[in-house]
Design a protein around this motif. Sequence first.
Motif, PDB file in Angstrom:
ATOM      1  N   LEU A   1      -3.771   7.473  18.358  1.00 53.86           N
ATOM      2  CA  LEU A   1      -4.574   7.109  17.291  1.00 53.86           C
ATOM      3  C   LEU A   1      -4.803   5.769  17.083  1.00 53.86           C
ATOM      4  O   LEU A   1      -5.022   5.253  15.789  1.00 53.86           O
ATOM      5  CB  LEU A   1      -4.035   7.957  15.780  1.00 53.86           C
ATOM      6  N   GLU A   2      -4.727   5.067  18.116  1.00 59.32           N
ATOM      7  CA  GLU A   2      -4.871   3.724  17.944  1.00 59.32           C
ATOM      8  C   GLU A   2      -6.344   3.209  17.401  1.00 59.32           C
ATOM      9  O   GLU A   2      -6.616   2.104  16.849  1.00 59.32           O
ATOM     10  CB  GLU A   2      -4.648   2.918  19.310  1.00 59.32           C
ATOM     11  N   HIS A   3      -7.338   4.122  17.819  1.00 53.21           N
ATOM     12  CA  HIS A   3      -8.438   3.686  17.169  1.00 53.21           C
ATOM     13  C   HIS A   3      -8.572   3.965  15.529  1.00 53.21           C
ATOM     14  O   HIS A   3      -9.836   3.514  15.074  1.00 53.21           O
ATOM     15  CB  HIS A   3      -9.576   4.802  17.983  1.00 53.21           C
ATOM     16  N   LYS A   4      -7.609   4.514  15.142  1.00 53.38           N
ATOM     17  CA  LYS A   4      -7.483   4.520  13.564  1.00 53.38           C
ATOM     18  C   LYS A   4      -6.596   3.738  12.971  1.00 53.38           C
ATOM     19  O   LYS A   4      -6.414   3.471  11.826  1.00 53.38           O
ATOM     20  CB  LYS A   4      -6.945   6.074  13.334  1.00 53.38           C
ATOM     21  N   GLY A   5      -6.086   2.730  13.982  1.00 55.26           N
ATOM     22  CA  GLY A   5      -5.455   1.552  13.649  1.00 55.26           C
ATOM     23  C   GLY A   5      -3.911   1.873  13.515  1.00 55.26           C
ATOM     24  O   GLY A   5      -3.067   1.218  12.815  1.00 55.26           O
ATOM     25  N   ILE A   6      -3.501   3.074  14.026  1.00 56.53           N
ATOM     26  CA  ILE A   6      -2.281   3.701  14.109  1.00 56.53           C
ATOM     27  C   ILE A   6      -1.465   3.402  15.668  1.00 56.53           C
ATOM     28  O   ILE A   6      -2.170   3.673  16.479  1.00 56.53           O
ATOM     29  CB  ILE A   6      -2.067   5.034  13.830  1.00 56.53           C
ATOM     30  N   PRO A   7      -0.400   2.618  15.391  1.00 54.08           N
ATOM     31  CA  PRO A   7       0.118   2.342  16.765  1.00 54.08           C
ATOM     32  C   PRO A   7       0.619   3.435  17.594  1.00 54.08           C
ATOM     33  O   PRO A   7       0.937   4.441  16.927  1.00 54.08           O
ATOM     34  CB  PRO A   7       1.482   1.365  16.414  1.00 54.08           C
TER      35      PRO A   7
ATOM     36  N   GLU B   1      -0.141   8.569   7.447  1.00 51.63           N
ATOM     37  CA  GLU B   1      -1.437   8.503   7.742  1.00 51.63           C
ATOM     38  C   GLU B   1      -1.587   9.494   9.003  1.00 51.63           C
ATOM     39  O   GLU B   1      -2.529  10.020   9.057  1.00 51.63           O
ATOM     40  CB  GLU B   1      -1.934   7.068   8.148  1.00 51.63           C
ATOM     41  N   GLU B   2      -0.526   9.091  10.076  1.00 49.24           N
ATOM     42  CA  GLU B   2      -1.014   9.972  11.253  1.00 49.24           C
ATOM     43  C   GLU B   2      -0.966  11.534  11.032  1.00 49.24           C
ATOM     44  O   GLU B   2      -1.574  12.241  11.779  1.00 49.24           O
ATOM     45  CB  GLU B   2      -0.036   9.601  12.502  1.00 49.24           C
ATOM     46  N   CYS B   3      -0.509  11.907   9.942  1.00 50.05           N
ATOM     47  CA  CYS B   3      -0.133  13.362   9.560  1.00 50.05           C
ATOM     48  C   CYS B   3      -1.706  14.019   9.527  1.00 50.05           C
ATOM     49  O   CYS B   3      -1.831  15.103   9.694  1.00 50.05           O
ATOM     50  CB  CYS B   3       0.740  13.731   8.349  1.00 50.05           C
ATOM     51  N   GLU B   4      -2.495  13.275   8.719  1.00 46.82           N
ATOM     52  CA  GLU B   4      -3.951  13.788   8.575  1.00 46.82           C
ATOM     53  C   GLU B   4      -4.396  14.055   9.948  1.00 46.82           C
ATOM     54  O   GLU B   4      -5.490  15.084   9.676  1.00 46.82           O
ATOM     55  CB  GLU B   4      -4.640  12.476   7.783  1.00 46.82           C
ATOM     56  N   HIS B   5      -4.281  13.341  10.727  1.00 48.92           N
ATOM     57  CA  HIS B   5      -4.933  13.493  12.164  1.00 48.92           C
ATOM     58  C   HIS B   5      -4.202  14.397  13.007  1.00 48.92           C
ATOM     59  O   HIS B   5      -4.652  14.856  14.015  1.00 48.92           O
ATOM     60  CB  HIS B   5      -5.107  12.288  12.730  1.00 48.92           C
ATOM     61  N   HIS B   6      -2.852  14.617  12.825  1.00 50.24           N
ATOM     62  CA  HIS B   6      -1.930  15.851  13.639  1.00 50.24           C
ATOM     63  C   HIS B   6      -2.134  17.092  13.041  1.00 50.24           C
ATOM     64  O   HIS B   6      -1.447  17.764  13.874  1.00 50.24           O
ATOM     65  CB  HIS B   6      -0.656  14.940  13.765  1.00 50.24           C
ATOM     66  N   ARG B   7      -2.738  17.375  12.023  1.00 51.77           N
ATOM     67  CA  ARG B   7      -2.528  18.620  11.654  1.00 51.77           C
ATOM     68  C   ARG B   7      -3.342  19.580  12.694  1.00 51.77           C
ATOM     69  O   ARG B   7      -4.523  19.101  13.138  1.00 51.77           O
ATOM     70  CB  ARG B   7      -3.313  18.799  10.261  1.00 51.77           C
ATOM     71  N   HIS B   8      -2.832  20.955  12.819  1.00 51.52           N
ATOM     72  CA  HIS B   8      -3.470  21.896  13.372  1.00 51.52           C
ATOM     73  C   HIS B   8      -3.636  23.199  12.882  1.00 51.52           C
ATOM     74  O   HIS B   8      -3.013  23.462  11.873  1.00 51.52           O
ATOM     75  CB  HIS B   8      -2.600  22.479  14.848  1.00 51.52           C
TER      76      HIS B   8
END
Length: 292
Positions: A170-176, A285-292
């Motif tokens: 999710l680097e495009h979201k600013g997350i390393p 922050e990454e949890c918002e994007h990793h939810r399935h």
Amino acid sequence: MASSSSSTFITLALFLSLCVSSAKSTAKFDELFQPYWAPDHFTFDGEAVNMKLDNFSGAGFSSKSKYMFGRVNIQIKLVKGDSAGTVTAFYMSSEGSKHHEFDFEFLGNTTGEPYLVQTNVYVNGVGNREQRLNLWFDPAADFHSYSILWNQRQVVFMVDETPIRVHTNLEHKGIPFPNDQAMGVYSSIWNADDWATQGGLVKTDWTHAPFVATYKAFEIDGCECPVTTADSDNAKRCASTGGWWDQPVLSELNVHQNHQLIWVRANHMIYDYCSDTARFPSVPEECEHHRH
């Protein structure tokens, strides 16, 4: 549409079979690995390696080379019987205070209770991304495969080829994302009865020692990184080689794998850091994007 989907699935299956067959599937332990801790706690039985924990020492082994992207796989038969207090780990890690790490940790338990598998992801030295699940089989009764697939788009943890966790770039979201440090492959067994079983309530019963984990079918298929080469140069080379791990078909899970992951999360996950509001009042922050 049905025939198109079927064709796509067959193509994917053939591609994955080629990827797996290209790995060093018959490699012997000493071709890829070496003991780094308590070599006197190792025994060798043909292609199998036994590593033991007793009240004198644990033990561990490490890969002879480091890698950036690819797949590692080991078949493990975990400690039988009362394994409370013990941890058997299989993981990849770079070095230094800002290291990256991908962890499988098998948390022992009292006889009859299920083994728990804890996974974790460290990025730039920061972990705290634990997930725990119970398995759908007894991992001490027989060998099972534990794999990590790592490419520029995702890190996938798999058990017998079933994905149990995905960490997406999710680097495009600013997350390393861990894509700039070569990693070694490791395994170890040690006493962790201050936290491993029921939060440390159940201690290691040394009358059951030695505790033995057994390994076989050692596979590493990745971009090998010379120790004399800077990480930045290795990263550029390994990202531009067009390795099988960076083929578009492996940039995300396919439909079947997504269904498997949903099933694992629904039926076997017992802890997810993303849902732990006591530890994380604000959802990571990454949890918002990793939810399935």
